[in-house]
Every structure is written in structure tokens, then in C-alpha cells.
Enzyme design. Structure first.
Site, short mmCIF file in Angstrom:
data_model
loop_
_atom_site.label_atom_id
_atom_site.label_comp_id
_atom_site.label_asym_id
_atom_site.label_seq_id
_atom_site.Cartn_x
_atom_site.Cartn_y
_atom_site.Cartn_z
N LYS A 34 0.84 -1.20 0.00
CA LYS A 34 0.00 0.00 0.00
C LYS A 34 0.87 1.26 0.00
O LYS A 34 2.09 1.18 0.23
CB LYS A 34 -0.92 -0.02 1.21
CG LYS A 34 -0.20 -0.03 2.55
CD LYS A 34 -1.16 -0.37 3.69
CE LYS A 34 -0.39 -0.61 4.96
NZ LYS A 34 -0.79 0.18 6.09
N TYR A 253 15.71 30.77 4.63
CA TYR A 253 14.60 31.48 5.26
C TYR A 253 14.82 31.62 6.76
O TYR A 253 15.25 30.67 7.43
CB TYR A 253 13.30 30.70 5.07
CG TYR A 253 12.74 30.75 3.68
CD1 TYR A 253 12.33 31.96 3.11
CD2 TYR A 253 12.60 29.58 2.94
CE1 TYR A 253 11.79 32.00 1.82
CE2 TYR A 253 12.07 29.61 1.66
CZ TYR A 253 11.67 30.82 1.11
OH TYR A 253 11.15 30.84 -0.15
#
Ligand SMILES: Cc1ncc(COP(=O)(O)O)c(C=O)c1O
Length: 359
Positions: A34, A253
Site C-alpha cells: 500500500k 529562510y
């Protein structure tokens, strides 16, 4: 040069599957693929797991079962997740078995489908807590001429960290499953995930459902080598720019890195948009030139910065964010520990923007 690349060693997945199949025998192996094979690529991993000895494939959703069939995978497939009416039809059209724990759900399952009845023995998620109800659901499936009672299952909450609760769950599941198997011979009883498969022989029953171990990650968050597992995925980028900084100059940043001494910074064009977690800001190493260099400053969406020190490699040098380079390696388990999560989430997070390569 690709800005960000996940390279997946399918032979490692094949060997890990063979390792888990040996551990589980005589129980058979169901490969859990999955979430795009825990980020490794569902189809390629399903094929590799089958080559390594997996008989069954398990996914969470009907769409994933459809994806397996469209990818050319035959053989038994189990959809483990909850299914709406629409999704049930899709799962059945993909010739997948489904999981049931309520009689009204059984009534809605189209003919020709294999059904696995789920007892919630303590996970507190899918399944019924009421063994009587689970038995009635099994009887309803067995009585329906178009349905096949294929399995009886449960799922463990603490196989990786609390053997006491695992034992409690086993005590709740085992007598119920055994009675059901006596009543319906041929029923496939299954419960174990990777951790339970490795740790608890009495949890293996007729089939084990293994995910994390197939990808060479450790279900206990330790070094996969301790359980004979080989990490299959490496996450790579390259040094796209090299820049000298002087004391007081910053990078990224928020200026969360300010140089204390002259050094050379390397810019790697990979970031949280690729699934490299922002929580690794000022909190990871990267392999460049065969050595560990610190990630400095904020992880941006498309870039990270590393401190290459006084002798930088040339632009274009390979950077390894997960995996080995020279004698050094960075495991998904290391990154998971740094950001307070589990290895599963580290590889599942690698985004669709990152091409998967199968060398
Ligand atoms: C129901 C079920 N079984 C088995 C597995 C496989 O677990 P693991 O990846 O720990 O082996 C999962 C995955 O979370 C699951 O949800």
C-alpha cells in the site's frame, strides 16, 4: 543529473521478502504494498516481493488493487481498508478479496468475492470487538452462495514495542480463529505484521502480512541489519551550487544558519516539496564526497543547504540524503529519530515529484 532521485534496489526487496518468507514458513507471505509500496513504487515492489516468495499482495484501498491489476499483477490480492459502496465495487472488479466485520456489509458484497472476517482483538480500529458478531459475519459469508469465506484476521497494535499487549491480543484472537478454522477448513488465518513475524512465532498462523521489513526498514526502528534486512531506497540529489560565506552571513529562510567562521556552503535542489521533511532544519547530515556534512539552515520547498567546510567538492558532486556513500550511510531510521517519527513516514513522504529509479 537529476535534482532529486529515489533509487530503489529491487534485488534488496526480493532478498528481504525471501528473508521474511523463510522466517514465516510454513506460513505464507503476504507483501503489503500500500501507499505506493511505502513510497518505493507499488508495482515494481510487488513484482520483487513475488520473486522473493510472496504469495499474496495487500493494499489499503480499492484504487491500489486496481493499480496492481493494471500493472499486470495476477494472483491473490487483499484490500485491507474500509470500503464505501463505490469502493467495494471497484475492489471486486479488480478481483480483490475484501475485509468484513458487519453483516450489513456482507449483504452488500457482490458475488464471486473472497471475504476475510476481522476481529478487533485490541487495535481499536477496523474489525468488531465482539467475537460472537465476528462468528456470525463468518457464518453469513459461508451461507451466501456467491461469496467465499477466505480468511480470519486481526491486527496488532504493539508488536513493535509491547510484547505484553501483543500476548493479550493473541489470547483474544487465537481461540476464536482456531474454532473458526475447525468449522471452516481451509480458512486462512492471519494476524502478524513485520514486527510480530520476527518476534512472535505463535502469531504467524497461516499467513503473515509484512510491509516495512520488505523495504529493508526495521519495524523496531533500529538498524535493519540486526534483523538481516537491507534498506532498498536511497534518496539522492547533487551539489548544484557552491558558495563561500564569511562570518555573520546567513543562509535560508529566517536566517536560521549564520556562519561563525568562513566556510563553503553547498546548495542541493531538494526540499520539503520532495518529501524531505522541514523538521530536519539544522537537524540532519547529508553525505557528500563520502563524508557526513551538516545540513544548515531551513529546509525550503525546493532546496536545502549543507556546510561543506573549507575544502568543498566541485559543483555536480553527488549528495545522498538517505542511503550509503563510501563507508558512510544515513538510514531512514536516523531521519525518523531526528524528527520524532517512524521510518514508515520518512519513505512514504517522498513525493510524486521525485522520480523512482530501478537500476
Ligand atoms: C492491517 C495491516 N496489516 C499489515 C500491515 C503491515 O505492517 P508492517 O509494515 O509493520 O509490516 C499493515 C501496515 O500498516 C496493516 O495496516
Amino acid at each position: 543529473m537529476v535534482r532529486a532521485l529515489a533509487r530503489v534496489d529491487l534485488r534488496a526487496i526480493e532478498r528481504n521478502a525471501a528473508r521474511m518468507a523463510r522466517a514465516a514458513a510454513p506460513a505464507v507471505l503476504c507483501a503489503v504494498v500500500k501507499a505506493d509500496g511505502y513510497g518505493h513504487g507499488m508495482i515494481a515492489c510487488a513484482r520483487a516481493a513475488r520473486s522473493g516468495g510472496a504469495t499474496w499482495l495487500a493494499v489499503a484501498t480499492a484504487q491500489e488493487a486496481r493499480g496492481l491489476r493494471d500493472g499486470g499483477l495476477d494472483g491473490p490480492v487483499l484490500v485491507m481498508g474500509a470500503l464505501s459502496g463505490e469502493e467495494l465495487a471497484l475492489a471486486v472488479a479488480a478481483r480483490a478479496d475484501v475485509v468484513a466485520w458487519r453483516e450489513d456489509f456482507v449483504a452488500a458484497i457482490p458475488d464471486g468475492t473472497g471475504v476475510h472476517v476481522k476481529l478487533d482483538s485490541g487495535m481499536g480500529r477496523l474489525g468488531t470487538r465482539d467475537a460472537g458478531e465476528a462468528t456470525r459475519v463468518a457464518a453469513a459469508v459461508a451461507a451466501a452462495p456467491g461469496l467465499r469465506l477466505a480468511g480470519a484476521m486481526t491486527h496488532f497494535a504493539t508488536a513493535d514495542d509491547d510484547p505484553g499487549f501483543l500476548a493479550e491480543q493473541l489470547a483474544a484472537f487465537t481461540p476464536w480463529a482456531q474454532r473458526l478454522r475447525e468449522h471452516y477448513p481451509g480458512l486462512l488465518v492471519h494476524a502478524a505484521n513485520s514486527a510480530a513475524t520476527l518476534r512472535e512465532p505463535s502469531a504467524r498462523f497461516d499467513m503473515v502480512r509484512c510491509g516495512i521489513a520488505l523495504y529493508g526498514m526495521d519495524p523496531f526502528g533500529e538498524d535493519p541489519a540486526l534483523h538481516g534486512l537491507e534498506p532498498a531506497l536511497s534518496l539522492r540529489s547533487y551539489v548544484a551550487e557552491v558558495k563561500r560565506v564569511e562570518p555573520g552571513q546567513s543562509a535560508g529562510y529566517g536566517r536560521r544558519f549564520v556562519a561563525a567562521e568562513p566556510t563553503w556552503l553547498g546548495m542541493l535542489p531538494i526540499g520539503y516539496g520532495d518529501g524531505y521533511r522541514r523538521a530536519l532544519t539544522n537537524n540532519a547530515d547529508v553525505l557528500v564526497d563520502g563524508r557526513r556534512v551538516p545540513l544548515v539552515g531551513t529546509v525550503s520547498m525546493d532546496n536545502v543547504t549543507v556546510d561543506l567546510g573549507p575544502e568543498p567538492p566541485p559543483r555536480g558532486a553527488e549528495a545522498v540524503l538517505i542511503g550509503a556513500q563510501g563507508s558512510e550511510r544515513i538510514l531512514a531510521e536516523e531521519l525518523a529519530e531526528r524528527v520524532g517519527t517512524i521510518n514508515y513516514e520518512i519513505t512514504c513522504a517522498i513525493s510524486a515529484r521525485v522520480p523512482r529509479e530501478y537500476p
